[in-house]
Design a protein around this motif. Structure first.
Motif, PDB file in Angstrom:
ATOM      1  N   ASN B  12       0.819  -1.220   0.000  1.00 28.23           N
ATOM      2  CA  ASN B  12       0.000   0.000   0.000  1.00 28.23           C
ATOM      3  C   ASN B  12       0.851   1.266   0.000  1.00 28.23           C
ATOM      4  OD1 ASN B  12      -2.383  -1.529   0.202  1.00 28.23           O
ATOM      5  ND2 ASN B  12      -1.999  -1.802   2.389  1.00 28.23           N
ATOM      6  N   GLY B  13       2.172   1.109  -0.019  1.00 29.32           N
ATOM      7  CA  GLY B  13       3.020   2.286  -0.055  1.00 29.32           C
ATOM      8  C   GLY B  13       3.455   2.764   1.299  1.00 29.32           C
ATOM      9  N   LYS B  14       3.095   2.023   2.335  1.00 28.57           N
ATOM     10  CA  LYS B  14       3.512   2.439   3.672  1.00 28.57           C
ATOM     11  C   LYS B  14       4.942   1.964   3.911  1.00 28.57           C
ATOM     12  CE  LYS B  14       2.431   1.855   8.482  1.00 28.57           C
ATOM     13  NZ  LYS B  14       1.644   1.164   9.458  1.00 28.57           N
ATOM     14  N   CYS B  15       5.777   2.867   4.474  1.00 27.11           N
ATOM     15  CA  CYS B  15       7.150   2.479   4.741  1.00 27.11           C
ATOM     16  C   CYS B  15       7.191   1.693   6.044  1.00 27.11           C
ATOM     17  CB  CYS B  15       8.037   3.715   4.836  1.00 27.11           C
ATOM     18  SG  CYS B  15       9.757   3.278   5.076  1.00 27.11           S
ATOM     19  N   TYR B  35       9.617   9.249   2.448  1.00 28.25           N
ATOM     20  CA  TYR B  35       9.118   7.907   2.133  1.00 28.25           C
ATOM     21  C   TYR B  35       8.089   7.975   1.018  1.00 28.25           C
ATOM     22  CZ  TYR B  35      11.094   6.747   6.743  1.00 28.25           C
ATOM     23  OH  TYR B  35      11.916   6.601   7.815  1.00 28.25           O
ATOM     24  N   LYS B  36       7.206   8.989   1.117  1.00 29.39           N
ATOM     25  CA  LYS B  36       6.165   9.118   0.087  1.00 29.39           C
ATOM     26  C   LYS B  36       6.790   9.418  -1.264  1.00 29.39           C
ATOM     27  CE  LYS B  36       2.539  10.955   2.994  1.00 29.39           C
ATOM     28  NZ  LYS B  36       2.034  12.268   3.370  1.00 29.39           N
ATOM     29  N   LEU B  37       7.789  10.296  -1.281  1.00 30.38           N
ATOM     30  CA  LEU B  37       8.451  10.661  -2.534  1.00 30.38           C
ATOM     31  C   LEU B  37       9.155   9.454  -3.138  1.00 30.38           C
ATOM     32  CD1 LEU B  37       8.972  13.122  -4.335  1.00 30.38           C
ATOM     33  CD2 LEU B  37      11.061  13.524  -3.060  1.00 30.38           C
ATOM     34  N   MET B  38       9.836   8.701  -2.283  1.00 30.16           N
ATOM     35  CA  MET B  38      10.551   7.514  -2.756  1.00 30.16           C
ATOM     36  C   MET B  38       9.561   6.502  -3.330  1.00 30.16           C
ATOM     37  SD  MET B  38      13.291   5.663  -3.194  1.00 30.16           S
ATOM     38  CE  MET B  38      14.667   6.302  -2.278  1.00 30.16           C
ATOM     39  N   TYR B  39       8.481   6.243  -2.605  1.00 32.27           N
ATOM     40  CA  TYR B  39       7.510   5.272  -3.080  1.00 32.27           C
ATOM     41  C   TYR B  39       6.864   5.741  -4.375  1.00 32.27           C
ATOM     42  CZ  TYR B  39       3.819   1.842  -3.260  1.00 32.27           C
ATOM     43  OH  TYR B  39       2.993   0.825  -3.670  1.00 32.27           O
ATOM     44  N   GLY B  40       6.518   7.027  -4.409  1.00 29.03           N
ATOM     45  CA  GLY B  40       5.900   7.591  -5.613  1.00 29.03           C
ATOM     46  C   GLY B  40       6.820   7.497  -6.811  1.00 29.03           C
ATOM     47  N   VAL B  83      14.218  -1.596  -1.101  1.00 29.91           N
ATOM     48  CA  VAL B  83      14.965  -0.596  -1.861  1.00 29.91           C
ATOM     49  C   VAL B  83      16.274  -0.323  -1.153  1.00 29.91           C
ATOM     50  CG1 VAL B  83      14.925   1.751  -2.760  1.00 29.91           C
ATOM     51  CG2 VAL B  83      12.796   0.488  -2.510  1.00 29.91           C
ATOM     52  N   MET B  84      17.380  -0.510  -1.842  1.00 28.41           N
ATOM     53  CA  MET B  84      18.673  -0.272  -1.197  1.00 28.41           C
ATOM     54  C   MET B  84      19.518   0.663  -2.054  1.00 28.41           C
ATOM     55  SD  MET B  84      21.321  -2.913   0.502  1.00 28.41           S
ATOM     56  CE  MET B  84      21.913  -3.857  -0.841  1.00 28.41           C
ATOM     57  N   ASN B 119       1.947  -3.383  10.027  1.00 26.71           N
ATOM     58  CA  ASN B 119       2.502  -2.376  10.933  1.00 26.71           C
ATOM     59  C   ASN B 119       3.979  -2.215  10.657  1.00 26.71           C
ATOM     60  OD1 ASN B 119       0.062  -2.195  12.036  1.00 26.71           O
ATOM     61  ND2 ASN B 119       0.630  -2.897  14.084  1.00 26.71           N
ATOM     62  N   SER B 120       4.560  -1.157  11.183  1.00 26.60           N
ATOM     63  CA  SER B 120       6.006  -0.971  11.032  1.00 26.60           C
ATOM     64  C   SER B 120       6.720  -2.131  11.708  1.00 26.60           C
ATOM     65  CB  SER B 120       6.452   0.327  11.685  1.00 26.60           C
ATOM     66  OG  SER B 120       5.709   1.375  11.146  1.00 26.60           O
TER      67      SER B 120
END
Lengths: 107, 145
Positions: B12-15, B35-40, B83-84, B119-120
């Motif tokens: 869902n795009g949650k880090c 996190y949002k920018l990276m996922y986007g 993602v690394m 969850n995280s």
């Protein structure tokens, strides 16, 4: 347009200072190479992952753009390029790169 | 030769997890925004790749590089994204990411009854083992400056 935004975000999210935008993107079936000039023009080439010396090809294409598009008095900047000499020279540069690349992949 | 940082996103795009080892430059925005920018960015790259691909592709986007770093991407069939970011000397981190998924994530998070998926990831065991694994990588080398 979306592509140039993505390439710029690559630079913002960099963990190291002084990073450029995305220069090469790899998938399992192709490699995308991007060369950005100082004026912001981007040359993007999609190639086989094994194809060699794409950097040289990108610089050659930049040279052809400078010689046959920019120096053409009938060409206006920011417009689509419809110059015959540009197309011809581009085609032969691509043919040369493909032949050279085949030898590289085979050896 | 070094590893800069690692992100884990759910489908869902949650880090779910983020850690850094050798990061020299922050993005200049809050972690949430980053996190949002990276996922986007990754979502857009994947969509771009599937449209532009000249042949049918099985795995899709794998990595990209800039003049200073390389980003490696690994996605599981369940939509979990690893993602690394490393420096340019690391050409292929796919095996490392695959190992992090099968041997660290699955073993320490999925099989842990107290960890709720979605969850995280706050399992200490996962964090320590991941940290040990990263530091043991042949291309990991913390710079002294």
């Amino acid at each position: 347009m979306l592509a140039s935004m993505l390439f710029a975000i690559g630079s913002q999210l960099s963990p190291e200072p002084g990073s450029s935008g995305i220069e090469m993107l790899e998938t399992d079936v192709f490699k995308l190479h991007c060369f950005q000039t100082l004026t912001g023009i981007k040359f993007i080439v999609l190639a086989d992952p094994r194809q060699a010396s794409i950097d040289a090809l990108l610089r050659k294409i930049y040279e052809i753009y400078a010689d046959f598009a920019l120096k053409n008095p009938f060409y206006s900047l920011e417009m689509p390029i419809r110059c015959e000499l540009f197309d011809q020279n581009l085609k032969s540069a691509l043919e040369i790169a493909e032949k050279a690349g085949n030898f590289g992949a085979g050896s | 030769m070094t590893v800069h940082n690692l992100y884990i996103f759910d489908r869902n795009g949650k880090c779910l997890y983020y850690n850094e080892w050798n990061r020299k430059k922050q993005a200049g925005i809050s972690k949430e925004e980053e996190y949002k920018l990276m996922y986007g960015m990754l979502f857009s790259i994947r969509s771009f790749v599937s449209k532009m691909s000249p042949l049918d592709s099985k795995e899709g986007f794998q990595s990209f590089q800039t003049s200073r770093y390389r980003l490696h991407y690994f996605e599981t069939p369940s939509g979990l994204k690893f993602v690394m970011n490393t420096d340019l000397s690391v050409s292929n981190a796919r095996d490392a990411l695959q190992h992090i998924y099968s041997n660290l994530y699955v073993e320490n998070i999925v099989k842990n009854p107290t960890c709720i998926l979605g969850n995280s990831l706050d399992s200490d065991l996962f964090s320590t083992r991941l940290d040990t694994f990263i530091r043991a990588l042949p291309y990991y080398n913390p710079r002294t400056t």
